[in-house]
Design a protein around this motif. Structure first.
Motif, PDB file in Angstrom:
ATOM      1  N   ASP A 296      84.419 -21.499  30.655  1.00  0.00           N
ATOM      2  CA  ASP A 296      84.199 -20.059  30.692  1.00  0.00           C
ATOM      3  C   ASP A 296      82.746 -19.756  31.048  1.00  0.00           C
ATOM      4  N   GLN A 321      87.410 -15.450  39.856  1.00  0.00           N
ATOM      5  CA  GLN A 321      87.655 -16.671  39.086  1.00  0.00           C
ATOM      6  C   GLN A 321      88.478 -17.606  39.948  1.00  0.00           C
ATOM      7  N   GLY A 325      88.170 -21.798  34.244  1.00  0.00           N
ATOM      8  CA  GLY A 325      87.371 -21.088  33.248  1.00  0.00           C
ATOM      9  C   GLY A 325      87.345 -19.599  33.524  1.00  0.00           C
ATOM     10  N   LYS A 326      87.482 -18.791  32.459  1.00  0.00           N
ATOM     11  CA  LYS A 326      87.440 -17.347  32.610  1.00  0.00           C
ATOM     12  C   LYS A 326      86.021 -16.874  32.917  1.00  0.00           C
ATOM     13  N   GLU A 346      86.828  -9.227  31.190  1.00  0.00           N
ATOM     14  CA  GLU A 346      86.950 -10.601  31.631  1.00  0.00           C
ATOM     15  C   GLU A 346      88.163 -10.737  32.549  1.00  0.00           C
TER      16      GLU A 346
END
Length: 507
Positions: A296, A321, A325-326, A346
């Motif tokens: 992330d 993205q 991973g965010k 996010e």
């Protein structure tokens, strides 16, 4: 006599003193004048009198009481559409009677023309148009067909939809990626619903496994609509080499699109080498940040400080993205990034594109949009208990780490005053320095003012000085490591420490 040009209606603004107002057109009877004050009709003989009847140059109306200051006083011809003169066989044919009878229809036509929209030539285009002559058009219904007139209410609804991202008529940002095999020129764009390449931002690796992408201009590819057997595709004139990765992003916008053909807006400095948390300043305006990390990553917007790299109103950036991973968007202390209701700042999943736009730089206020992670429609209430496992009911509490917990989901803590965080002890400390505890997320305290137990009290909720979250401390993410620490004890022993985190599950 001849009929002069009708120059009415006459309009004046009252001063609260004047009672006499002229009219400069001919009327045949005093009752043929319509007088209004602020749109309210006034009655002849009750509110005013008239002189100059029959005079080609008009006359005056005289109010019994002066209209109020700044009132709008309007005088206009209002003849009834009637013919009352009846000529008799072998009767007198007087000139005045005949002239007045001939003048009446001309004056009625003048009256109609002055009070209605007329078809005339547009001086700019030369087309025949309706001329409202500066008057409002009322009772316009909602537009249905493309050529219908648009009323103000409908226009405001459209503006509200556009400001809110288009409502149900918006085009949602989408992203697709692929890898070349040296033979294929077509790559599927599943669910694509826009086919003008100018709406897409596209890039390819310079070489297989390269850290940077090269922007592909929209004239170097085409978007081919779906067929009965295949989804839409992006088509290149030559196949990308084997192992060359690429992606394209459909920018979101609000329909109906009424402007010019959109221009190519992606900045050339597409960033792909960010692998950890990074602070962003305005040098990254209009930049697509592509993150391929398996971990992330948090992109923190730098707060404005008066420097050359401050963010300005309307400036923005987007992030894709591309890894597992965010990508999260945050802002330095004092600022705010506001997502739509029920969404978090996010990305939702691999391939998600989200954007942030500055709308009030003086207060570091931003809004986020795009393929954001949705919070639960009815968020689950969650209580996480941390226990001093080294200090049971028969053992005094000491300083140091006491418990640790890895969050399996995101958690938005309630406000401190609402019991978002609080501690309790089985035995209160009687005297000395107040017992103080701390909760850390990934090694960093979530508090700027830590919770304390006042002497003789068994809960932090009764403390004279309540705890205060640090900036961003009330938002916890899945995978965060949470640990409980006792940072201060007094001279008298407290026992049986427990600490609670209370909030809404966010993901």
């Amino acid at each position: 006599m001849t009929v002069p040009v009708y120059t009415g209606p006459n309009t004046s603004i009252a001063n609260g003193v004047t009672t006499v107002f002229p009219y400069n057109f001919r009327v045949l009877q005093a009752s043929h004048l319509l007088v209004t004050v602020n749109g309210q009709v006034r009655q002849l003989g009750v509110h005013y009198t008239v002189d100059g009847v029959g005079n080609p140059a008009g006359g005056n109306i005289t109010f019994m009481d002066p209209p109020a200051n700044n009132a709008k006083v309007v005088r206009q011809r209002a003849m009834p559409f009637l013919r009352l003169t009846d000529y008799q066989n072998l009767g007198d044919l007087l000139a005045d009677t005949l002239n007045e009878d001939q003048d009446s229809p001309v004056m009625m036509i003048q009256q109609l023309a002055a009070g209605a929209m007329l078809v005339g030539l547009d001086p700019e285009s030369g087309d025949f148009v309706w001329d409202a002559n500066g008057n409002r058009i009322v009772r316009v219904g909602d537009a249905v067909a493309e050529a219908d007139a648009l009323n103000l209410r409908s226009a405001l609804v459209l503006i509200e939809q556009i400001q809110g991202g288009g409502g149900t008529t918006g085009v949602t940002p989408k992203a697709w990626s692929w890898e070349g095999d040296g033979e294929s020129t077509d790559f599927p764009l599943v669910d694509a619903d826009v086919f003008d390449p100018l709406f897409y931002d596209t890039a390819l690796e310079a070489t297989a496994g390269a850290a940077d992408y090269l922007v592909v201009k929209p004239d170097a590819y085409t978007i081919v609509p779906a067929t009965a057997d295949a989804p839409p595709v992006i088509r290149f004139p030559a196949p990308p080499a084997e192992g060359i990765r690429g992606f394209t992003v459909l920018r979101g916008y609000a329909r109906p699109w009424i402007g010019q053909t959109p221009i190519y807006t992606v900045a050339p400095n597409i960033i792909t080498n960010i692998t950890g948390d990074t602070i962003l300043d305005a040098s990254l305006h209009n930049t697509l940040i592509v993150i391929s990390s398996a971990e992330d990553v948090t992109l923190t917007i730098r707060a404005n400080t008066g420097s050359d790299t401050d963010w300005k109103p309307g400036q923005f950036f987007s992030t894709l993205q591309l890894g597992t991973g965010k990508v999260r968007i945050a802002i330095e202390a004092g600022g705010e990034v506001l997502p739509p209701d029920s969404f978090a700042n996010e990305t939702r999943a691999r391939g998600s594109v989200i954007s942030a736009t500055c709308y009030a730089p003086d207060s570091d206020a931003w809004v986020s949009s795009g393929d954001l992670l949705r919070s639960n429609a009815t968020p689950s209430r969650v209580v996480i208990e941390l226990i001093d496992r080294s200090a049971l009911s028969t053992t005094d509490i000491t300083t140091g780490g006491k418990d640790t917990y890895v969050l399996p989901f995101g958690l938005i803590l309630d406000a401190v005053i609402d019991g978002g965080v609080y501690g309790s002890v089985m035995t209160a400390q009687a005297a000395g320095t107040p017992l103080q505890v701390n909760v850390r997320r990934n090694g960093t305290s979530i508090f700027s003012t830590r919770p304390t137990f006042d002497n003789g009290e068994r809960s932090t909720r009764t403390a004279a000085t309540p705890a205060v979250y640090a900036a961003g401390g009330s938002v916890l993410y899945a995978g965060d490591e949470i640990d409980l620490d006792v940072s201060q004890v007094g001279t008298a022993g407290a026992r049986g420490l427990r600490f609670y985190l209370v909030g809404q599950r966010a993901s």
